[in-house]
Design an enzyme around this catalytic site. Structure first.
Site, mmCIF file in Angstrom:
data_model
loop_
_atom_site.group_PDB
_atom_site.id
_atom_site.type_symbol
_atom_site.label_atom_id
_atom_site.label_comp_id
_atom_site.label_asym_id
_atom_site.label_seq_id
_atom_site.Cartn_x
_atom_site.Cartn_y
_atom_site.Cartn_z
ATOM 1 C CG ASP A 63 21.671 24.651 23.603
ATOM 2 O OD1 ASP A 63 20.852 23.728 23.766
ATOM 3 O OD2 ASP A 63 22.834 24.466 23.199
ATOM 4 C CB VAL A 84 27.753 33.110 19.900
ATOM 5 C CG1 VAL A 84 28.568 32.959 21.182
ATOM 6 C CG2 VAL A 84 28.656 33.527 18.738
ATOM 7 C CE LYS A 85 24.988 25.920 25.450
ATOM 8 N NZ LYS A 85 24.650 24.501 25.373
ATOM 9 C CB THR A 86 27.489 33.218 25.690
ATOM 10 O OG1 THR A 86 28.546 33.476 26.621
ATOM 11 C CG2 THR A 86 26.465 34.349 25.785
ATOM 12 N N GLY A 97 29.471 28.654 18.006
ATOM 13 C CA GLY A 97 30.572 28.763 18.959
ATOM 14 C C GLY A 97 30.001 28.770 20.364
#
Ligand code: R5P
Length: 298
Positions: A249, A200-202, A170
């Site tokens: 990322d 999760v990427k944030t 996500g």
């Protein structure tokens, strides 16, 4: 009747079978295929990843640094733990002989000319399996105009991914009216995890980022964001992993750098080797030919 391979067997009856837990946070109850894919994206030795994000074209076309992926990006791919890209770039430019796992952009629709949160799922799960992807990435616009639709995109992909053993990442998007602070990021990351994203990427935030990682029950990878001076980007990555991120990322801070390969190596040193940002900067500088300690273009 004796067996064809003789009687010299060793059943190690005094050695209990190893039953190790999986190395990633919150990932101990996943199926083998999904765990194996996660272990391709995240290094089991460090529990972290350095993903190279080059999927920007899916909504903004030929982004600076990505005009010719074959020329500028392919040399970097072997260095990355995973390549985040679209299926169009994968099929048209990336050789199938690459050994770097692929995290595939799986949502899309609107361009930068329209409302960005109005995304749909943009790939069939069978095509993702056909492409042997290691994970799928879907944008989630918490607080955005099409919040529910984007969350539903993620939950549908999670269901499809579970059928095929493909994990879903996500990606928390930040809307125009939303601040990128810990309170918002906690909300967005937790919703992604609660509704099934395997990671999760944030974005990083300067204050209380450790509360974002600690309240998210699955691994978080830090998004890079707009191009920063190299030392600032390395410092942000350092803070993120020290404060609980399972890696990064990053896109523009790598491929828009004067030396993308040097920046990749510097980020890897920070994430996997615990290098201090100042020491990692020297790795970057040495790749540019700049004398040690001399400032570089931001
Ligand atoms: C954004 O939505 C894209 O998914 C990018 O992959 C992401 O923003 C990471 O790239 P950057 O480090 O350039 O922000």
């Amino acid at each position: 009747m004796p067996e064809a391979d003789g009687d010299a067997k060793n059943f190690y009856t005094d050695v209990p079978q190893a039953n190790d837990g999986f190395f990633l946070k919150g990932s101990g109850s996943l199926d083998w295929g999904m765990s194996n894919r996660l272990a391709r994206v995240f290094r089991p030795q460090t529990g972290r990843t350095v993903m190279l994000a080059i999927d920007h074209g899916y909504f903004q076309g030929p982004t600076t640094g990505l005009e010719r992926v074959d020329v500028s990006i392919l040399p970097l791919v072997p260095l990355a733990d995973a390549l985040m890209c679209t299926r169009g770039i994968l099929r048209s430019v990336v050789p199938p002989s690459t050994r770097t796992p692929v995290v595939m952009r799986a949502s899309g629709g609107p361009s930068i000319l329209k409302e960005l949160s109005d995304e749909q799922i943009a790939i069939d799960i069978e095509d993702a399996a056909r492409l042997n992807v290691a994970a799928l990435a879907v944008q989630v616009f918490i607080g955005g105009e099409h919040e529910t639709q984007s969350v539903h995109n993620m939950t549908r992909l999670v269901d499809l991914g579970l059928r095929f053993g493909i994990p879903v990442m996500g990606v928390t998007a930040v809307g125009k009216q939303l601040t990128r602070d810990a309170k918002y990021l906690r909300l967005a990351c937790r919703i992604c995890a609660e509704l099934g994203a395997q990671f999760v990427k944030t974005y990083y935030c300067d204050e209380d980022f450790e509360t974002v990682t600690s309240s998210c029950p699955v691994p978080i990878v830090m998004a890079g964001g707009k191009k920063l001076p190299e030392l600032d980007a390395l410092t942000m990555a350092h803070h993120a992993v020290v404060e609980g991120a399972a890696g990064v990322d990053m896109g523009r801070n790598i491929f828009q750098s004067d030396s993308p390969e040097g920046m990749m190596r510097a980020v890897i040193a920070v994430v996997h080797e615990g290098a201090r940002p100042e020491d990692a900067l020297e790795i970057y500088r040495s790749s540019t030919g700049a004398p040690s300690g001399q400032s570089t273009r931001s």
